[in-house]
Each structure stands twice: as C-alpha cells, then as structure tokens.
Design a protein around this motif. Structure first.
Motif, PDB file in Angstrom:
ATOM      1  N   GLY A  73       0.787  -1.222   0.000  1.00  0.00           N
ATOM      2  CA  GLY A  73       0.000   0.000   0.000  1.00  0.00           C
ATOM      3  C   GLY A  73       0.820   1.274   0.000  1.00  0.00           C
ATOM      4  N   GLU A  74       2.137   1.142  -0.201  1.00  0.00           N
ATOM      5  CA  GLU A  74       3.007   2.319  -0.133  1.00  0.00           C
ATOM      6  C   GLU A  74       2.991   3.143  -1.418  1.00  0.00           C
ATOM      7  N   LEU A  75       2.622   2.503  -2.534  1.00  0.00           N
ATOM      8  CA  LEU A  75       2.606   3.196  -3.823  1.00  0.00           C
ATOM      9  C   LEU A  75       1.217   3.123  -4.447  1.00  0.00           C
ATOM     10  N   ARG A  76       0.885   4.129  -5.217  1.00  0.00           N
ATOM     11  CA  ARG A  76      -0.362   4.103  -5.970  1.00  0.00           C
ATOM     12  C   ARG A  76      -0.198   3.168  -7.158  1.00  0.00           C
ATOM     13  N   MET A  77      -1.305   2.654  -7.655  1.00  0.00           N
ATOM     14  CA  MET A  77      -1.266   1.726  -8.790  1.00  0.00           C
ATOM     15  C   MET A  77      -0.599   2.378  -9.998  1.00  0.00           C
ATOM     16  N   LYS A  78      -0.815   3.659 -10.170  1.00  0.00           N
ATOM     17  CA  LYS A  78      -0.200   4.366 -11.289  1.00  0.00           C
ATOM     18  C   LYS A  78       1.320   4.345 -11.170  1.00  0.00           C
ATOM     19  N   GLU A  79       1.823   4.507  -9.944  1.00  0.00           N
ATOM     20  CA  GLU A  79       3.272   4.504  -9.715  1.00  0.00           C
ATOM     21  C   GLU A  79       3.860   3.105  -9.937  1.00  0.00           C
ATOM     22  N   ILE A  80       3.126   2.081  -9.504  1.00  0.00           N
ATOM     23  CA  ILE A  80       3.589   0.702  -9.708  1.00  0.00           C
ATOM     24  C   ILE A  80       3.617   0.375 -11.197  1.00  0.00           C
ATOM     25  N   ALA A  81       2.582   0.780 -11.908  1.00  0.00           N
ATOM     26  CA  ALA A  81       2.525   0.537 -13.352  1.00  0.00           C
ATOM     27  C   ALA A  81       3.719   1.190 -14.049  1.00  0.00           C
ATOM     28  N   ALA A  82       4.038   2.420 -13.662  1.00  0.00           N
ATOM     29  CA  ALA A  82       5.160   3.123 -14.283  1.00  0.00           C
ATOM     30  C   ALA A  82       6.485   2.456 -13.943  1.00  0.00           C
ATOM     31  N   GLU A  83       6.643   1.998 -12.686  1.00  0.00           N
ATOM     32  CA  GLU A  83       7.898   1.377 -12.267  1.00  0.00           C
ATOM     33  C   GLU A  83       8.200   0.126 -13.068  1.00  0.00           C
ATOM     34  N   PHE A  84       7.147  -0.631 -13.409  1.00  0.00           N
ATOM     35  CA  PHE A  84       7.358  -1.899 -14.117  1.00  0.00           C
ATOM     36  C   PHE A  84       7.103  -1.801 -15.620  1.00  0.00           C
ATOM     37  N   GLY A  85       6.975  -0.586 -16.119  1.00  0.00           N
ATOM     38  CA  GLY A  85       6.920  -0.393 -17.558  1.00  0.00           C
ATOM     39  C   GLY A  85       5.586  -0.652 -18.208  1.00  0.00           C
ATOM     40  N   PHE A  86       4.485  -0.687 -17.437  1.00  0.00           N
ATOM     41  CA  PHE A  86       3.155  -0.821 -18.037  1.00  0.00           C
ATOM     42  C   PHE A  86       2.727   0.547 -18.553  1.00  0.00           C
ATOM     43  N   SER A  87       2.074   0.556 -19.687  1.00  0.00           N
ATOM     44  CA  SER A  87       1.697   1.841 -20.287  1.00  0.00           C
ATOM     45  C   SER A  87       0.649   2.569 -19.459  1.00  0.00           C
ATOM     46  N   ASP A  88      -0.198   1.823 -18.734  1.00  0.00           N
ATOM     47  CA  ASP A  88      -1.179   2.434 -17.836  1.00  0.00           C
ATOM     48  C   ASP A  88      -1.649   1.383 -16.841  1.00  0.00           C
ATOM     49  N   THR A  89      -2.497   1.803 -15.906  1.00  0.00           N
ATOM     50  CA  THR A  89      -2.927   0.887 -14.840  1.00  0.00           C
ATOM     51  C   THR A  89      -3.804  -0.238 -15.372  1.00  0.00           C
ATOM     52  N   SER A  90      -4.524  -0.009 -16.465  1.00  0.00           N
ATOM     53  CA  SER A  90      -5.395  -1.070 -16.995  1.00  0.00           C
ATOM     54  C   SER A  90      -4.565  -2.277 -17.440  1.00  0.00           C
ATOM     55  N   HIS A  91      -3.401  -2.024 -18.030  1.00  0.00           N
ATOM     56  CA  HIS A  91      -2.540  -3.126 -18.442  1.00  0.00           C
ATOM     57  C   HIS A  91      -1.988  -3.862 -17.208  1.00  0.00           C
ATOM     58  N   LEU A  92      -1.715  -3.112 -16.139  1.00  0.00           N
ATOM     59  CA  LEU A  92      -1.267  -3.735 -14.892  1.00  0.00           C
ATOM     60  C   LEU A  92      -2.366  -4.624 -14.307  1.00  0.00           C
ATOM     61  N   PHE A  93      -3.631  -4.145 -14.329  1.00  0.00           N
ATOM     62  CA  PHE A  93      -4.738  -4.947 -13.806  1.00  0.00           C
ATOM     63  C   PHE A  93      -4.918  -6.230 -14.613  1.00  0.00           C
ATOM     64  N   VAL A  94      -4.788  -6.124 -15.930  1.00  0.00           N
ATOM     65  CA  VAL A  94      -4.921  -7.309 -16.795  1.00  0.00           C
ATOM     66  C   VAL A  94      -3.824  -8.314 -16.475  1.00  0.00           C
ATOM     67  N   PHE A  95      -2.596  -7.810 -16.315  1.00  0.00           N
ATOM     68  CA  PHE A  95      -1.467  -8.682 -15.980  1.00  0.00           C
ATOM     69  C   PHE A  95      -1.709  -9.380 -14.642  1.00  0.00           C
ATOM     70  N   ARG A  96      -2.126  -8.629 -13.641  1.00  0.00           N
ATOM     71  CA  ARG A  96      -2.359  -9.189 -12.317  1.00  0.00           C
ATOM     72  C   ARG A  96      -3.444 -10.255 -12.352  1.00  0.00           C
ATOM     73  N   LYS A  97      -4.523  -9.979 -13.044  1.00  0.00           N
ATOM     74  CA  LYS A  97      -5.634 -10.938 -13.144  1.00  0.00           C
ATOM     75  C   LYS A  97      -5.178 -12.220 -13.816  1.00  0.00           C
ATOM     76  N   ARG A  98      -4.373 -12.085 -14.880  1.00  0.00           N
ATOM     77  CA  ARG A  98      -3.898 -13.270 -15.603  1.00  0.00           C
ATOM     78  C   ARG A  98      -2.978 -14.121 -14.715  1.00  0.00           C
ATOM     79  N   MET A  99      -2.117 -13.474 -13.930  1.00  0.00           N
ATOM     80  CA  MET A  99      -1.180 -14.210 -13.097  1.00  0.00           C
ATOM     81  C   MET A  99      -1.881 -14.874 -11.905  1.00  0.00           C
ATOM     82  N   GLU A 100      -3.025 -14.354 -11.494  1.00  0.00           N
ATOM     83  CA  GLU A 100      -3.718 -14.906 -10.329  1.00  0.00           C
ATOM     84  C   GLU A 100      -4.729 -15.970 -10.691  1.00  0.00           C
ATOM     85  N   GLN A 101      -4.918 -16.213 -11.976  1.00  0.00           N
ATOM     86  CA  GLN A 101      -5.882 -17.247 -12.399  1.00  0.00           C
ATOM     87  C   GLN A 101      -5.363 -18.648 -12.082  1.00  0.00           C
TER      88      GLN A 101
END
Length: 267
Positions: free
Chosen positions: A239-267
């Motif tokens: 909870g230390e970083l906003r989703m936007k900051e996490i997305a930027a740190e790992f090279g996702f173009s925006d938070t929606s791509h991060l959410f898609v990645f997270r959902k796919r990895m948790e399936q």
C-alpha cells in the motif's frame, strides 16, 4: 534432469530425511545448504563431498546436485534469486549482487568441502539459529535483520575461504549470466525482450529461445512474468505506492494493463 523453480526472491526451508527422495536436479535459484545434523555425501556436478553437522554447500543455477544420506539428516536451505541482492542494492546496500555472484560462481568454493574454524563454525551456527527463529516467515525477503544475517553468512565464508575467493575462473556465457541480466533489468521491460537478450549475448533469437527452454523448462516470456509478479504483488500489498506509480515502475503503459497482468497471473 529435473529442474526446480522459485520466483520469490528469498525463501528458507528445513526438513529431515532418512532418504533424499529428490533426483539429481538443477534449479533457477541460488542456494546455501546448511547441515544441522546427520551425515552423508553431497554430489555437485559430479564432485562428491562428505558432509556432517555444520557443513555448508553452495549451489547455483546451472549446477546439478543431489544428496546421498548415510544417517538421518536435518537440512536447512536458504534459497534466493538475484532479485534479492538487487532489492537491497536499490535500498542503498552497494555491491551485494557483485559479491554474491562472485562467490556462487566460484567452482573452487562449490566443488569442495568448506572448512571453518571452531570459532567461525559457532558463529555460523548462531546466524543460522537467528534465521530459523525469525517470524513472520512471510516477511523474510524484506527484513533488514534477515538481510544482515544473510550478509553475515557470506562474510564468514569469504573470511574463511579467502584464498579460494582470489581465484578467478574464465567463464563463457552461462545460465548464471542470463539470470544476472534478467534480474538486473527486471524493471526495464524494453531490455527484457528475447531479441534484446539474443543481441546482448551475440546469438540468434531462435538460438536464445531454444537455449532458454532447454535450461529453464519454461518459455522466456512466462519466466519473466513469473519473476515480475511477486515483486508487483509485494508493491500492491504494501500500500506504499499508488497503482499508477507501480505501473510506471514496471513499464506498463497504464494501470489497466497492470490490472490485466495481475488478473492473468492470479488465475
């Protein structure tokens, strides 16, 4: 040959066995194996070394090893990826990866029985006891206390095996070097494309893909995703970083791509 995989940056385990039921195997992580009690033989890359209580063995990606147990043995294993060293370098601890890489790549250290003085052996046993007692286990990889215990183990090995640490061994491109590149650039997605790694190691993209699949028993892209996911999950859970900051740190173009990645990895 079986190949075991770990994607958490640090894990510890301990177990007792009368028969070592794992076949000779490789792995994608580094391992410091400490013998709490028992006796037998450790086979590493065809080299056989007797062990007893207090013995220490170093295993790297690309090695193959197994144990032959003579008397019931209590094992304690510290397993880590290069991402563990880099995690602490990013927090101001310099040269961690440099020294761990140098030690774990040194065949003179790995393919022999490490010797410790009585004083150093007792100190090492104390460090292992500190790690065993630490709670919660889920916080190991981000614990500064555990990091200093880890550093103490490396320091004791360096101090006791100084002559062998001075011997440099010529290396060709190895599994270790590929892992080093991946973990060094895990936050730089543009560098983590098969084409970029192939160019870095001066091989064709097809050759690199075949090499990776052969040694890791997993596709290159899937491997990268499985290394990144625990790092991303840890950021989100803290909870230390906003989703936007996490997305930027790992090279996702925006938070929606991060959410898609997270959902796919948790399936």
């Amino acid at each position: 040959m079986d190949s075991f995989k770990q994607f958490d940056t640090l894990d510890v385990s301990e177990f007792e066995k009368e028969v070592f039921d794992l076949p000779e195997h490789g792995q994608n992580y580094f391992e410091i194996m400490y013998i709490l009690n028992g006796s037998g033989t450790h086979s590493l890359n065809g080299h056989k070394m007797d062990y007893a209580a207090g013995s220490v063995f170093l295993i790297s990606p690309g090695d193959r090893h197994t144990f032959l147990i003579a008397s019931r043995t209590h094992f304690f294993a510290i397993k880590y990826t290069e991402g563990y060293a880099l995690f602490w370098e990013r927090r101001g601890m310099p040269n961690v990866a440099k020294y761990t890489d140098r030690m774990m790549a040194n065949k003179f250290l790995k393919e022999r029985q490490l010797q410790f003085s009585d004083i150093a052996g007792r100190a090492l046993a104390g460090v292992i006891a500190n790690i065993r007692a630490y709670e919660p286990r889920s916080a190991l990889s981000s614990s500064l206390f555990i990091f200093h215990q880890f550093q103490s183990i490396l320091s004791l090995i360096m101090e006791q095996q100084g002559d062998f640490m001075e011997q440099e061994i010529p290396q060709k491109v190895t599994v270790n070097e590929v892992l080093h590149y991946i973990h060094r650039n895990i936050y730089l997605p543009d560098k983590l494309k098969a084409k970029k790694l192939a160019a870095h190691f001066h091989v064709s993209e097809n050759y690199f893909g075949t090499f990776f699949k052969k040694h890791f028993h997993i596709g290159f892209k899937e491997y990268i995703d499985r290394v990144r996911y625990p790092l991303i999950k840890r950021r989100i859970d803290s909870g230390e970083l906003r989703m936007k900051e996490i997305a930027a740190e790992f090279g996702f173009s925006d938070t929606s791509h991060l959410f898609v990645f997270r959902k796919r990895m948790e399936q």
